[in-house]
Design an enzyme around this catalytic site. Structure first.
Site, short mmCIF file in Angstrom:
data_model
loop_
_atom_site.label_atom_id
_atom_site.label_comp_id
_atom_site.label_asym_id
_atom_site.label_seq_id
_atom_site.Cartn_x
_atom_site.Cartn_y
_atom_site.Cartn_z
N GLU A 1 -16.55 16.32 -0.13
CA GLU A 1 -17.89 15.91 -0.53
C GLU A 1 -18.11 16.40 -1.95
OE1 GLU A 1 -20.72 18.00 -1.17
OE2 GLU A 1 -19.59 19.86 -0.89
N SER B 1 -20.74 23.97 -0.16
CA SER B 1 -20.78 23.80 -1.62
C SER B 1 -19.83 24.81 -2.25
CB SER B 1 -22.22 23.96 -2.14
OG SER B 1 -22.32 23.56 -3.48
N HIS C 1 -24.13 17.53 0.33
CA HIS C 1 -25.44 17.92 -0.18
C HIS C 1 -26.50 16.92 0.28
CE1 HIS C 1 -22.72 20.30 -2.63
NE2 HIS C 1 -23.73 21.01 -3.06
#
Length: 348
Positions: free
Chosen positions: A248, A143, A318
């Site tokens: 992502e 992330s 995620h």
């Protein structure tokens, strides 16, 4: 965890000079060839740090420590792990200090980031990249930790690891990935989506979609799309020439995904790469407006005409079960079968 909602750009105008004894390192430090970290073993001591957002639930510190201990490791918490300044886990200098000190401490064999969120880009000018080059060790997270992966690899060549954060999900799949990557002795690690048998005639969960078929090799780089594009124009992005790019994201509507993909296109990234993998875009459904491109249409628009191997749907991002990938390592990919595989050593 939720997306970064505050920091979308490198900390401009933040006064990043010498703060609390941390020098502002030269931004034009040249990148080097790939630098492999040293392998870790059960019983090793790892450092737990928080270079991004603050952790609101005090139990998350307990969960992260217990998970790492259950994996057979000793845990040393950073001095400022539980700090807080606004939405951040302490001041920029404090968060950078924990990172630098963990790399400089010979007793620490690896570094685990407790969470992402927002703020890692603010500390990039405060990182001691020469210290990292002199003490190569694994660092794990995803992330917002995308900022660290890209900056550290761009500035030092170190292979880092994109995967579960310390306070994330440590289900059997993720725990097995950790043991395979860090404790295993395999010469080659294969990443392919897990499938589950149901009473349906067709397997539907964790299916991939081939955008363009083919097999290709290259070093693996990328991460969270929002964080990656926020580093545009900085010295903290690697060279994308002949790389395999993986992406992502979470909580971004399709038009925002399109905007960020156009940024990468205008940077020349797509014309340089050898292959492309899109993981999961969690909570990326449109909320209204005059109509929306689908994610598939967006990916096709930017990639199909390039005729490079590409697919979407990998277990990256995620999601509860996620690949633990060596960032910067030599990999091969097959976009028809959805297989990523290491193509060389990832440790010294």
């Amino acid at each position: 965890m939720k997306k970064r909602t505050f920091i979308k750009t490198l900390g401009l105008g933040m006064g990043f000079g010498s703060v609390a004894g941390i020098p502002a390192f030269a931004k034009d430090q040249p990148a080097t060839k790939n630098l492999l970290p040293k392998r870790i073993q059960p019983g090793d001591r790892v450092g737990l740090i928080s270079p991004s957002a603050a952790t609101g639930d005090i139990m998350e510190f307990t969960f992260a420590r217990e998970a790492l201990e259950a994996l057979g490791l000793q845990v040393q918490e950073g001095k400022y792990l539980t700090g807080r300044r606004g939405h951040l886990a302490g001041t920029d200098a404090e968060r950078a200090t924990d990172l630098n000190e963990m790399f400089g401490n010979e007793a620490i064999k690896a570094i685990v980031c407790i969470r992402g969120g927002s703020g890692a880009a603010r500390i990039l000018p405060l990182i001691d990249y020469q210290m990292i080059k002199n003490n190569p060790k694994p660092i794990l997270g995803y992330s917002d930790i995308t900022a660290l992966h890209n900056a550290i690899h761009a500035q030092t060549g170190l292979v880092t690891f994109h995967g579960p954060n310390g306070s994330g999900s440590w289900n059997p799949f993720n725990a097995d990935q950790f043991r395979t990557v860090f404790f295993g002795e395999q010469n080659r690690i294969t990443y392919q989506n897990e499938t589950e048998d149901t009473d349906d005639l067709v397997i539907k969960k964790n299916r991939i979609r081939t955008i363009y078929p083919g097999k290709v090799s290259g070093e693996l780089v990328g991460g969270n799309l929002t964080v990656l594009t926020a580093l545009a124009g900085s010295p903290y992005l690697p060279d994308f020439k002949d790389k395999i790019l993986f992406l992502e994201d979470i909580g971004e509507e399709p038009y925002r995904i399109d905007r960020m993909m156009s940024t990468l296109m205008l940077m020349g990234v797509f014309k340089d790469i050898n292959g492309f993998v899109f993981g999961q875009c969690t909570d990326c459904d449109p909320t209204g407006g005059y109509g929306n491109l689908t994610l598939d249409q967006i990916l096709d628009d930017y990639l199909l005409h390039l005729k490079i191997p590409a697919y979407r749907g990998a277990m990256i991002g995620h999601v509860p079960k996620q690949f633990l990938l060596p960032f910067g390592a030599k990999m091969t990919m097959d976009s028809e079968t959805g297989i990523l595989e290491t193509n060389g050593p990832i440790f010294q």
